[in-house]
Each structure stands twice: as structure tokens, then as C-alpha cells.
Design a protein around this motif. Structure first.
Motif, short mmCIF file in Angstrom:
data_model
loop_
_atom_site.label_atom_id
_atom_site.label_comp_id
_atom_site.label_asym_id
_atom_site.label_seq_id
_atom_site.Cartn_x
_atom_site.Cartn_y
_atom_site.Cartn_z
N GLY A 1 36.55 37.24 -0.31
CA GLY A 1 37.64 36.28 -0.13
C GLY A 1 37.24 34.88 -0.53
O GLY A 1 37.99 34.16 -1.22
N GLU B 1 27.71 28.48 2.67
CA GLU B 1 27.28 29.87 2.85
C GLU B 1 26.06 29.91 3.78
O GLU B 1 25.09 29.18 3.58
CB GLU B 1 26.94 30.49 1.49
CG GLU B 1 26.14 31.79 1.53
CD GLU B 1 26.78 32.89 2.37
OE1 GLU B 1 27.98 33.17 2.21
OE2 GLU B 1 26.06 33.47 3.22
N GLY C 1 29.01 40.06 0.83
CA GLY C 1 28.84 41.51 0.86
C GLY C 1 28.53 42.12 -0.49
O GLY C 1 28.02 43.24 -0.57
N ALA D 1 27.73 48.81 -2.53
CA ALA D 1 27.45 49.85 -3.52
C ALA D 1 28.31 49.65 -4.76
O ALA D 1 28.16 50.40 -5.73
CB ALA D 1 27.70 51.22 -2.91
N VAL E 1 31.56 50.10 -4.95
CA VAL E 1 32.65 51.08 -5.05
C VAL E 1 34.00 50.40 -4.84
O VAL E 1 34.17 49.61 -3.92
CB VAL E 1 32.45 52.19 -4.00
CG1 VAL E 1 33.64 53.14 -3.99
CG2 VAL E 1 31.17 52.95 -4.30
N VAL F 1 28.22 27.40 9.18
CA VAL F 1 29.20 26.58 9.91
C VAL F 1 29.20 27.00 11.37
O VAL F 1 29.24 28.19 11.69
CB VAL F 1 30.59 26.75 9.27
CG1 VAL F 1 31.66 26.06 10.10
CG2 VAL F 1 30.58 26.20 7.84
N GLY G 1 38.09 40.02 5.15
CA GLY G 1 38.42 41.30 5.77
C GLY G 1 39.08 41.18 7.13
O GLY G 1 39.64 42.16 7.63
N ALA H 1 36.44 46.35 -0.25
CA ALA H 1 36.21 45.10 -0.98
C ALA H 1 37.31 44.81 -2.01
O ALA H 1 37.72 43.65 -2.19
CB ALA H 1 34.84 45.14 -1.66
C1 LIG Z 1 25.32 48.17 2.74
C2 LIG Z 1 26.78 47.94 2.47
C3 LIG Z 1 27.40 48.57 1.39
C4 LIG Z 1 28.76 48.36 1.14
N1 LIG Z 1 29.34 48.97 0.06
C5 LIG Z 1 30.64 48.73 -0.21
C6 LIG Z 1 31.25 49.27 -1.37
O1 LIG Z 1 30.62 49.95 -2.18
N2 LIG Z 1 32.56 49.01 -1.59
C7 LIG Z 1 33.30 48.25 -0.73
O2 LIG Z 1 34.50 48.09 -0.96
N3 LIG Z 1 32.74 47.72 0.37
C8 LIG Z 1 31.44 47.91 0.64
N4 LIG Z 1 30.87 47.34 1.73
C9 LIG Z 1 31.71 46.48 2.58
C10 LIG Z 1 31.92 45.11 1.92
O3 LIG Z 1 30.67 44.53 1.64
C11 LIG Z 1 32.73 44.20 2.84
O4 LIG Z 1 33.92 44.85 3.22
C12 LIG Z 1 33.08 42.90 2.14
O5 LIG Z 1 31.93 42.24 1.69
C13 LIG Z 1 33.84 41.98 3.08
O6 LIG Z 1 34.28 40.88 2.32
P1 LIG Z 1 34.67 39.52 3.02
O7 LIG Z 1 35.22 38.61 2.00
O8 LIG Z 1 35.49 39.83 4.22
O9 LIG Z 1 33.31 38.92 3.60
P2 LIG Z 1 31.81 39.04 3.13
O10 LIG Z 1 31.71 39.59 1.76
O11 LIG Z 1 31.07 39.71 4.23
O12 LIG Z 1 31.37 37.52 3.05
C14 LIG Z 1 31.31 36.69 4.18
C15 LIG Z 1 30.27 35.63 3.88
O13 LIG Z 1 30.41 34.60 4.85
C16 LIG Z 1 29.12 34.18 5.26
N5 LIG Z 1 29.25 33.61 6.59
C17 LIG Z 1 29.50 34.26 7.75
N6 LIG Z 1 29.58 33.38 8.77
C18 LIG Z 1 29.38 32.15 8.23
C19 LIG Z 1 29.34 30.83 8.77
N7 LIG Z 1 29.56 30.60 10.08
N8 LIG Z 1 29.08 29.80 7.93
C20 LIG Z 1 28.87 30.00 6.60
N9 LIG Z 1 28.90 31.24 6.05
C21 LIG Z 1 29.16 32.30 6.85
C22 LIG Z 1 28.29 35.45 5.22
O14 LIG Z 1 26.91 35.14 5.13
C23 LIG Z 1 28.84 36.13 3.98
O15 LIG Z 1 28.14 35.72 2.83
C24 LIG Z 1 29.51 47.51 1.99
C25 LIG Z 1 28.89 46.88 3.07
C26 LIG Z 1 27.54 47.08 3.30
C27 LIG Z 1 26.90 46.36 4.46
#
Ligand SMILES: Cc1cc2nc3c(=O)[nH]c(=O)nc-3n(C[C@H](O)[C@H](O)[C@H](O)COP(=O)(O)OP(=O)(O)OC[C@H]3O[C@@H](n4cnc5c(N)ncnc54)[C@H](O)[C@@H]3O)c2cc1C
Length: 402
Positions: free
Chosen positions: A14, A33, A84, A89, A91, A205, A373, A385
């Protein structure tokens, strides 16, 4: 001090979409970050390099996966510039249209058709392609599907991986050192940087405070000011940050609709052959997806199962036993692990049941936005994702130019 129009908290799916699309519209964007910035060569060579895989800085681990344990559930989330995508992976799935009929999705939007063009854009940006070759493990999964009467649902996965440089080492989830995995640092964030967005790593943050002209955003050693804030810290991070900030009048829906995507892992030791981390899948029933996963070349394999409804998880054991027969392995363990925490900040028109409106603006705080998410209110039953990316593309397309 430079003026900041939009401060984005978190650089995952996001947050990266926010950074690029808002910078393209002329906003001065800064991303904060919590984790490190990684070059491909900083990443682990394999799971044995735990200090490069896990994030626990107090004990010297400065990797890409944060582990939290709650109520006998282990929750894994990515951390670092790229969120993430560093550990994922790669996918990509579009959920079934029926998914958006589940409780929690606001019915005033036809989400399936509304998101359709944004899924296409997300796939283009993340470089989605189909796994080209099936390994012995994938063939065993196909035989498992056949034995369970579901062979027509078997498919190689769609992934954001460049197979011209992929070595099929299977280390996608501990960090891709060859550069073949299309992490966000290689697409959205790189392009965002080219149009002026700045990313500050190691800037966690801790709270937000509203002010007359925008927001004060606190990190350990600094207070940042911005007109708008986009919360993109992931389902867990954003929900926690909003709770900690205790903004007056926030919806009672904060923290509701949290789910694990019905995820279960079944680990086995078996020869599944080389390949990417998640190379094939099938559907034992209409609401469940089971994927073959590996860490490293061949020996540690696991089945990752996701369900649209948690009560459907019971038959995963049966699938695993059949797979064991096909692959010729006996040892296995079921792990209560999810990498897919979702929900906590549902979207909707009613502030009593949703945290933000259908344009992702927090009710009562029109300059506070959520894009991650946490806005997905129900299990998708497939990896999330791509949906998070598509929803963020839709949300930021609605902003006026700066
Ligand atoms: C091992 C593993 C494999 C995966 N494989 C897949 C896959 O193949 N396909 C798929 O669709 N999904 C996969 N996922 C899930 C996917 O990674 C997540 O659903 C996705 O990254 C969530 O996206 P997001 O934008 O919600 O947040 P995220 O991508 O989790 O990003 C949030 C970011 O905010 C940062 N953050 C958090 N709190 C703070 C704060 N207070 N201040 C500053 N920064 C902060 C974090 O460090 C992170 O970098 C996998 C997850 C894991 C753990």
C-alpha cells in the motif's frame, strides 16, 4: 526544513503505491519505514543465516521478517524498504468475485468489477508471469489433486519473478539475492524515487497527533509535519498505531474484522526439486487453495493452505496425508503460522462499522488515509498482496493533482 505534503508510514504494497501515485500527481512525498534498506547482496544466503532473515534488533537480528506470537498463533510480517515484498514468495492471485460478498465488504461498491482495472495495473507493475516448469514436487501435488478429484484445479502459480535471471534456488522468502524477484524496491519505489519521493529507513513511527494544518508524526528522534498522512504499516502495524495514537472520535470498528486468511502450514521433509518458493497449487474445494512451497533447493517443503472461511481448514490434514503418499515422505508437522494478517480497519460508509470511508479516508479525519492489508475485512482465501496493491491503486487514482 523541506515541506512535506504527504507522509507515508510504511513502504510495503500500500505504501509504495501511495508513494508513486501521489508523487506523480505533484505531491511532495516522504515515506517513513521501520526497517532497513537492503541491497540484494545484503540478503541471506539461506534460512540458516537467521540474523539476516529475522528482525529482532535487540539481539542483533536485522533481517526482513518480523515475528509476533499471539494466542498460540505465529504472525510473520515483512520489514524493511519494500515491506512484505522482501520476504514474499511473489505469488499473485485475483480473488474469486464471491469473496467480495463476504461480511465486512461495503455493499455500496461492486468491488469485483471496480477493482478489475486496478488488478490489471497491479499485475503489470509487479511483473506477474506464470511459473514455466513443474518440478517433481509440483507433479506430486498434481497427483494429489487427482487423487482428491480436483485435478482440473491444479495450476502453476502466477508470480512476480523474472525467470530470465531466476536460478530456481527456492530462497524467495528468505530474500532473493539474484534480483530475480520483483520486490517493490525494483518497481513502485524505484519509480517513486524518480519522481521525487523520499524514503527514510529505520524510522519507526510511534504516534500521530492532529494539528490545525495537518499532522505531527513522531519517530524516536524527530517530529515530522505533513498536511496528509497515509497509514500503510500493514494490518497489524496500522491498527496498532491508530490505537496508540488514541485519536478522539475514531470508529469503534478499529481492530475489528482481523483475520489470518485461514492460513495453515504443513511442513515436511521431502525431495520436491528446485523451483521458486511457491510453484503450484490446487483447490480441494471452491473456497480453499493449497500451494506447494519450498525453502531452498528441494528438501524442506510445506503445503500452504488458505481458506475463505476458517471452518474449512479441517480437511487440510487429509490433503497433506495424500501429498505425503505421493512424495514418499512420512514426517510432517502442522504449524499455526500466518504471513497474511488482514483487517482491523474496514472501509465503509457507516462510521459505526468502518474506520475509513470508501476513498480510504479515516472517518472524521479527511487528511488521514489508510492503504494496506488492514482494509481487507475478510479472508480472501488466496495470497493478498495483489489485492492490497489493486485497492491502493484505486484509492490514490481518486486524489486530485497537487
Ligand atoms: C514469508 C512471507 C511470504 C509471503 N508470500 C506472499 C506471496 O507470495 N503473495 C502474497 O500475496 N502475499 C504474501 N505474503 C503476505 C504479504 O507479504 C502481505 O500480505 C503484504 O506484504 C501486506 O502488505 P501491506 O501493504 O499491508 O503491508 P506490508 O507489506 O507488510 O508493509 C508494511 C510496512 O510498514 C512498516 N511499518 C510497520 N509499522 C511501522 C511504523 N510504526 N513505522 C514505520 N514503518 C512501519 C513495516 O516495516 C513494513 O515495511 C507473504 C508474507 C510472508 C511473511
Amino acid at each position: 526544513m523541506d515541506r512535506i505534503d504527504v507522509l507515508v508510514v510504511g513502504s510495503g504494497f500500500g505504501g509504495s503505491v501511495a508513494a508513486l501515485r501521489l508523487a506523480e500527481k505533484g505531491y511532495r512525498v516522504t515515506v517513513l519505514e521501520a526497517g532497513r534498506r537492503f541491497a540484494d547482496t545484503d540478503l541471506a544466503s539461506g534460512p540458516w543465516q537467521l540474523h539476516r532473515v529475522l528482525w529482532a534488533p535487540r539481539i542483533g537480528m536485522r533481517g526482513i521478517i518480523r515475528v509476533r506470537v499471539r494466542r498460540r498463533l505465529i504472525v510473520l510480517t515483512g520489514i524493511g524498504v519494500g515491506g512484505g515484498s522482501l520476504a514474499y514468495a511473489g505469488v499473485h492471485y485475483r480473488p474469486d468475485p464471491e469473496v467480495f460478498q463476504a461480511a465486512g465488504w461495503d455493499r455500496s461498491v461492486d468491488w469485483s468489477s471496480e477493482l478489475d482495472p486496478w488488478f490489471a495495473r497491479a499485475e503489470q507493475m509487479l511483473g506477474t508471469t506464470t511459473v514455466p516448469d513443474l518440478s517433481p514436487g509440483d507433479q506430486a501435488l498434481r497427483r494429489t489433486a487427482n487423487a482428491l478429484g480436483a485435478v482440473e484445479t491444479f495450476h502453476p502459480t502466477r508470480v512476480g519473478i523474472d525467470f530470465s535471471s531466476c536460478t530456481l534456488c527456492g530462497h524467495c522468502t528468505t530474500g532473493c539475492r539474484t534480483g530475480a524477484k520483483n520486490t517493490l524496491a525494483k518497481n513502485y519505489l524505484r519509480l517513486a524515487g524518480q519522481v521525487g519521493a523520499r524514503v527514510h529507513p529505520l524510522a519507526e513511527v510511534t504516534k500521530l497527533r492532529p494539528r490545525s494544518d495537518g499532522w505531527d508524526v513522531y519517530t524516536r528522534d524527530r517530529v515530522w509535519h505533513a498536511k496528509h498522512v497515509v497509514l500503510a504499516a500493514g494490518a497489524w502495524g496500522t491498527t496498532e498505531l491508530l490505537r496508540r495514537s488514541a485519536l478522539p472520535g475514531l470508529s469503534p470498528a478499529l481492530g475489528t474484522r482481523m483475520c489470518t486468511n485461514g492460513e495453515r502450514l504443513y511442513v515436511t521433509r521431502a525431495k520436491v526439486g528446485d523451483g521458486v518458493a511457491i510453484s503450484s497449487a490446487f483447490r480441494p474445494d471452491a473456497a480453499t487453495t493449497v500451494q506447494l512451497c519450498r525453502i531452498g533447493p528441494g528438501q524442506i517443503a510445506f503445503l500452504n493452505a488458505m481458506a475463505r472461511d476458517d471452518h474449512l481448514v479441517s480437511h487440510y490434514g487429509r490433503v497433506t496425508v495424500k501429498f505425503m503418499e505421493q512424495i514418499g515422505s512420512r514426517a510432517w508437522a502442522a504449524l499455526p503460522v500466518t504471513g497474511h494478517p488482514l483487517g482491523g480497519c474496514p472501509l465503509g460508509t457507516n462510521p459505526a462499522t468502518s474506520v475509513a470511508d470508501l476513498r480510504h479516508r479515516v472517518h472524521g479525519y479527511p487528511t488521514l488515509h489508510i492503504a494496506d492489508g488492514s482494509t481487507i475485512p475478510h479472508n480472501l482465501g488466496v495470497n493478498p498482496a495483489l489485492t492490497i496493491t489493486a485497492m491502493a491503486e484505486r484509492a490514490f487514482a481518486m486524489w486530485e493533482d497537487a
